[in-house]
Design an enzyme around this catalytic site. Structure first.
Site, PDB file in Angstrom:
ATOM      1  N   ASP A 160       1.091  -1.290   0.028  1.00 28.74           N
ATOM      2  CA  ASP A 160      -0.030  -0.029   0.036  1.00 28.74           C
ATOM      3  C   ASP A 160       0.960   1.181   0.027  1.00 28.74           C
ATOM      4  O   ASP A 160       0.710   2.088  -0.870  1.00 28.74           O
ATOM      5  CB  ASP A 160      -0.836   0.244   1.247  1.00 28.74           C
ATOM      6  CG  ASP A 160      -1.713  -1.291   1.122  1.00 28.74           C
ATOM      7  OD1 ASP A 160      -2.452  -1.596   0.517  1.00 28.74           O
ATOM      8  OD2 ASP A 160      -1.357  -2.045   2.369  1.00 28.74           O
ATOM      9  N   HIS A 188      -4.660  -3.257   6.707  1.00 32.28           N
ATOM     10  CA  HIS A 188      -4.318  -3.528   5.330  1.00 32.28           C
ATOM     11  C   HIS A 188      -5.853  -3.989   4.607  1.00 32.28           C
ATOM     12  O   HIS A 188      -5.932  -5.331   4.358  1.00 32.28           O
ATOM     13  CB  HIS A 188      -3.473  -4.869   4.845  1.00 32.28           C
ATOM     14  CG  HIS A 188      -3.176  -5.090   3.620  1.00 32.28           C
ATOM     15  ND1 HIS A 188      -2.603  -4.208   2.597  1.00 32.28           N
ATOM     16  CD2 HIS A 188      -3.462  -6.199   2.849  1.00 32.28           C
ATOM     17  CE1 HIS A 188      -2.826  -4.783   1.504  1.00 32.28           C
ATOM     18  NE2 HIS A 188      -2.945  -6.163   1.736  1.00 32.28           N
TER      19      HIS A 188
END
Length: 334
Positions: A160, A188
């Site tokens: 990410d 996440h």
């Protein structure tokens, strides 16, 4: 090429991510150019024939650092005396599967692997959990290995982080390496908060605050965030397979930073155990923070200013993590 080989486990070793990952580890991109490696590859029994093919290919790479490759479906063999464990394997979400069922299946896997770490691995082992839901799987593994310090467990939010860096870099027309100190806060999942309030962009030789470099606050507070949050789904939609090359690269970045430290004045994102942090994140979660790493030890970067916009997003992802944790811990007790 001397020295004692380190023992590195990759689980889900016959899968997509591992196929992109194993070569990089074996050739020295992660643990160092002169660090010999013994690779342990774990997968479920039905995958063993496929795994044998992966072993053959690793042999055929004729790599100087790769001392031995052991493939197995047995935890006692896979987890023995580990220096590093990269837990990629997890139960994937199938069509029509409730999130609760997914959590339950993964609690069983990570409880078992945590117990194996506890029983067979070195107490200094560094454990990276990649398999989703990564934060909660990581917490379950850590709770199932009480004699290994909680600090030794982390989960992957570097993918990410790299996605966020790259989005800003493309927007500014600079290489991704010119963008530093983006932050991924929280889970996440699609509730993660990609934060660029402390991000710096190197343009025309000088460091600019991200908001000054991009000059489009609406994008940074809107589409930028949702693009990063939804990027995994976008890749699946396009490729009909989940991110593997980019996930493997992020795993390499994450583990290399643990092993060799973060550059001076830079921080990266990883999911770590929250206990008494200064950002008001509840205790006893694996939550993604900005961290700096030195001597294989991370510390959360303190003193970053958090505005109301950020606060709301940081709290929302914490709420989701608390809910996941409580569901998972209830299963753990069963």
């Amino acid at each position: 090429m001397g020295g004692t080989p380190i023992r590195v486990l990759v689980t889900g070793a016959a899968g997509q991510i591992a196929y992109s990952l194993l070569f990089s580890i074996a050739k020295g991109d992660v643990f160092g150019k002169d660090q010999p490696i013994i690779l342990l590859l774990l997968d479920i029994s039905p995958m063993l024939p496929v795994l044998e093919g992966v072993v053959m290919e690793l042999q055929d790479c004729a790599l100087p650092l790769l001392r031995e490759v052991i493939s197995t479906d047995k935890e006692d063999l896979a987890f023995k005396d580990l220096d590093a464990a990269i837990l990629v394997g997890s139960m994937p979400r199938k069509e029509g599967m409730e999130r609760k069922d997914l959590l339950m299946a993964n609690v069983a896997i990570f409880k078992s692997q945590g117990a194996a770490l506890e029983k067979y691995s070195k107490k200094t082992v560094k454990v990276l959990v990649v398999g989703n839901p990564a934060n909660t799987n990581c917490l379950i593994a850590a709770k199932s290995a009480p004699s290994i310090p909680k600090e030794n467990f982390s989960c992957l939010t570097r993918l990410d982080h790299n996605r966020a860096r790259s989005q800003v870099a493309m927007r500014c027309g600079v290489p991704a390496t010119h963008v530093k100190n983006v932050i991924i806060w929280g889970n996440h999942s699609s509730t993660q908060y990609p934060d660029v309030h402390h991000c710096m962009v190197k343009m025309a030789g000088s460091d600019l605050a991200c908001f000054d470099a991009v000059k489009d606050d609406a994008w940074l507070k809107g589409d930028f965030i949702s693009t990063v949050q939804q990027r995994g789904a976008a890749v699946i939609k396009a490729r009909k397979l989940s991110s593997a090359m980019s996930a493997a690269k992020a795993i390499c970045d994450h583990m290399r930073d643990i092993w060799t430290g973060t550059p001076e004045g830079e921080f990266i994102s990883m999911g770590v155990y929250s206990t008494g942090n200064t950002y008001g994140v509840p205790d006893d979660l694996i939550y993604s923070f900005p961290v700096q790493i030195k001597d294989k030890t991370w510390k959360i970067v303190d003193g970053l200013e958090i505005n109301d916009f950020s606060r709301g997003k940081m709290d929302a992802t914490a709420v989701e993590l608390i809910e996941e944790r409580d569901t998972a811990v209830a299963f753990l007790g069963q």
